[in-house]
Design an enzyme around this catalytic site. Structure first.
Site, PDB file in Angstrom:
ATOM      1  N   VAL B  95       0.813  -1.218   0.000  1.00 15.69           N
ATOM      2  CA  VAL B  95       0.000   0.000   0.000  1.00 15.69           C
ATOM      3  C   VAL B  95       0.854   1.279   0.000  1.00 15.69           C
ATOM      4  O   VAL B  95       0.378   2.340  -0.362  1.00 15.69           O
ATOM      5  CB  VAL B  95      -0.951   0.048   1.217  1.00 15.69           C
ATOM      6  CG1 VAL B  95      -2.102  -0.922   1.045  1.00 15.69           C
ATOM      7  CG2 VAL B  95      -0.210  -0.220   2.523  1.00 15.69           C
ATOM      8  N   LYS B  96       2.113   1.154   0.463  1.00 10.99           N
ATOM      9  CA  LYS B  96       3.045   2.299   0.479  1.00 10.99           C
ATOM     10  C   LYS B  96       2.443   3.527   1.143  1.00 10.99           C
ATOM     11  O   LYS B  96       2.598   4.641   0.668  1.00 10.99           O
ATOM     12  CB  LYS B  96       3.530   2.618  -0.940  1.00 10.99           C
ATOM     13  CG  LYS B  96       4.274   1.446  -1.606  1.00 10.99           C
ATOM     14  CD  LYS B  96       4.875   1.821  -2.937  1.00 10.99           C
ATOM     15  CE  LYS B  96       5.700   0.709  -3.552  1.00 10.99           C
ATOM     16  NZ  LYS B  96       4.945  -0.466  -3.997  1.00 10.99           N
ATOM     17  N   ARG B  97       1.768   3.344   2.260  1.00 13.50           N
ATOM     18  CA  ARG B  97       1.169   4.457   2.977  1.00 13.50           C
ATOM     19  C   ARG B  97       2.211   5.233   3.766  1.00 13.50           C
ATOM     20  O   ARG B  97       3.304   4.737   4.037  1.00 13.50           O
ATOM     21  CB  ARG B  97       0.071   3.956   3.926  1.00 13.50           C
ATOM     22  CG  ARG B  97      -1.061   3.199   3.266  1.00 13.50           C
ATOM     23  CD  ARG B  97      -1.884   4.065   2.329  1.00 13.50           C
ATOM     24  NE  ARG B  97      -3.136   3.386   1.968  1.00 13.50           N
ATOM     25  CZ  ARG B  97      -3.398   2.834   0.777  1.00 13.50           C
ATOM     26  NH1 ARG B  97      -2.515   2.895  -0.202  1.00 13.50           N
ATOM     27  NH2 ARG B  97      -4.552   2.244   0.552  1.00 13.50           N
ATOM     28  N   THR B 121       3.679  -2.401   3.178  1.00 15.39           N
ATOM     29  CA  THR B 121       4.751  -1.516   2.718  1.00 15.39           C
ATOM     30  C   THR B 121       4.416  -0.086   3.128  1.00 15.39           C
ATOM     31  O   THR B 121       3.249   0.321   3.095  1.00 15.39           O
ATOM     32  CB  THR B 121       4.914  -1.575   1.191  1.00 15.39           C
ATOM     33  OG1 THR B 121       3.663  -1.292   0.561  1.00 15.39           O
ATOM     34  CG2 THR B 121       5.406  -2.943   0.743  1.00 15.39           C
TER      35      THR B 121
END
Lengths: 263, 263
Positions: B95-97, B121
């Site tokens: 999700v690369k938040r 992620t």
């Protein structure tokens, strides 16, 4: 559809307001009548929008609050409601996405097609191709994290390369390379007013989305004095300070007027 | 629940595999029988999981593909299916938040409670307090973007501060400060094998999630030789190269075996 930046400037003029209201509902904080509603987040947001639509220049729902509560449908309903009932007020979907090009295309679809937002926040860490799929929507706004409002934002953003901190590199990249459609803007935290002043010098014409007044402690006077220079656009966000005020309309009016004192 | 890092090491041993299969379904690319299914992404993923579960160390659904297609329910169904039918294989939700603390808490709830992922992620640009709400889930994995696989990843990641590029600052922050629960890992793109070698020297013990072999052009031999040093963990991701192969099981087996050639 007019450019996002044009629409924001018009909303600022029409409502005489640089106030952005953040629509970040937390279930436990909602007044009881909303907690008992079928769609509590949507009904709460609707009341906030009805109470403030002539006092703001934009709304900014924070996607995390809907995603964390499994209430995505209420996010969509909120944005639809604003488009239908306050059509001159743009909606910024605060998602802070950033991913490789093919994936960023999916996130752009999520923001602009699924949720029909007028603008989106994005993270610059992965570089140009992570931002381009958003920028290519020329009539949408793309607001890039630069100097964020949180306490540890300096961990990376203040590292100095070639004589200037990382966040200033981001500002220059956006100004010189990423703004090819004229639809880019920056996120600059109210909690760092001196950095905001420097960024306004570097980027006299870019709109700044400024979170961090209110609960996070940013100073309105310093923000406006340092950022609203020469007609430049600020979108000064408050969420908790308005949503959970005894009288949200009165809280919004007070903050709008306080901002205007220094413009 | 055992630590994510322990579970990954066990899955690598059990299946003799450092292969991570990325579950990134794109509707137009699905075989026709899945396009006609009621839940096309879920049914497709189910077939991929059934075909590969003894050949992988983890699965990595990319949230954007589900969000962009308004198919979040199929993401949840996919993760549930893996937990029930391949309980020893951890699931990384990509999700690369990254956001301020109170918002990051909502994203952590989204990943770990709503979707029941085993790892996530995250993006380091906003600093420690943007990552901490994820790290505080001690039994979950938190995989932090370091040197990403995309073409313009160097725009910021290669800027040199205090004599080393930004991505190495991230690696050192994670190694020295952010890994207080022993659950941190790094994203290091296969497309930059020399940087991967340097990162393995800096962080001999952190697991690396390595996207970028296959469609993005990363070299398997260089990745394994430079990264799987002294028993260190790699999770080498392939998505398109396996999902849309004529025989996904055969493609997964081939890539697993190619990886093992160099271990």
């Amino acid at each position: 559809m007019a450019l996002f930046t044009t629409r924001i400037a018009e909303a600022i003029r029409r409502n005489d307001s640089m106030l952005c209201v953040g629509l970040d509902p937390a279930f436990a904080k909602l007044p009881e009548k909303f907690r008992n509603a079928e769609k509590p987040f949507f009904e709460f947001n609707k009341a906030i929008v009805d109470a403030t639509r002539d006092l703001v220049c934009c709304y900014k729902p924070q996607a995390a609050y809907y995603a964390g509560a499994d209430r995505d449908d209420e996010l969509r309903a909120t944005i639809d409601y604003i488009h239908e009932n306050a059509p001159d007020i743009p909606v910024i979907l605060d998602v802070k996405r950033g991913d490789i090009g093919s994936t960023a295309e999916q996130y752009a679809k999520e923001a602009f097609e699924r949720y029909r937002a007028d603008a989106v926040t994005v993270n610059p860490y992965m570089g140009f191709d992570a931002v381009k799929p958003f920028l290519d929507f020329a009539d949408k706004g793309v607001i890039i994290l630069c100097r964020t409002s949180n306490p540890h934002s300096g961990d990376l953003q203040n590292l100095v390369a070639d004589g200037i901190p990382l966040y200033q590199h981001v500002a220059k990249l956006v100004r010189d390379k990423w703004n090819y459609n004229g639809n880019a803007a920056l996120v600059v935290g109210a909690t760092y007013p001196e950095e905001l002043r420097i960024l306004r010098e570097i980027c006299p014409e870019l709109p700044f989305l400024v979170p961090g007044v209110g609960a996070q402690g940013g100073d309105v006077k310093a923000v406006v004095t340092n950022g609203a220079v020469g007609g430049a656009v600020l979108m000064i966000n408050s969420s908790r300070g308005i949503l959970y005020a005894a009288d949200p309309r009165e809280a919004a009016r007070r903050l709008r007027d306080e901002i205007n004192l220094y413009r």
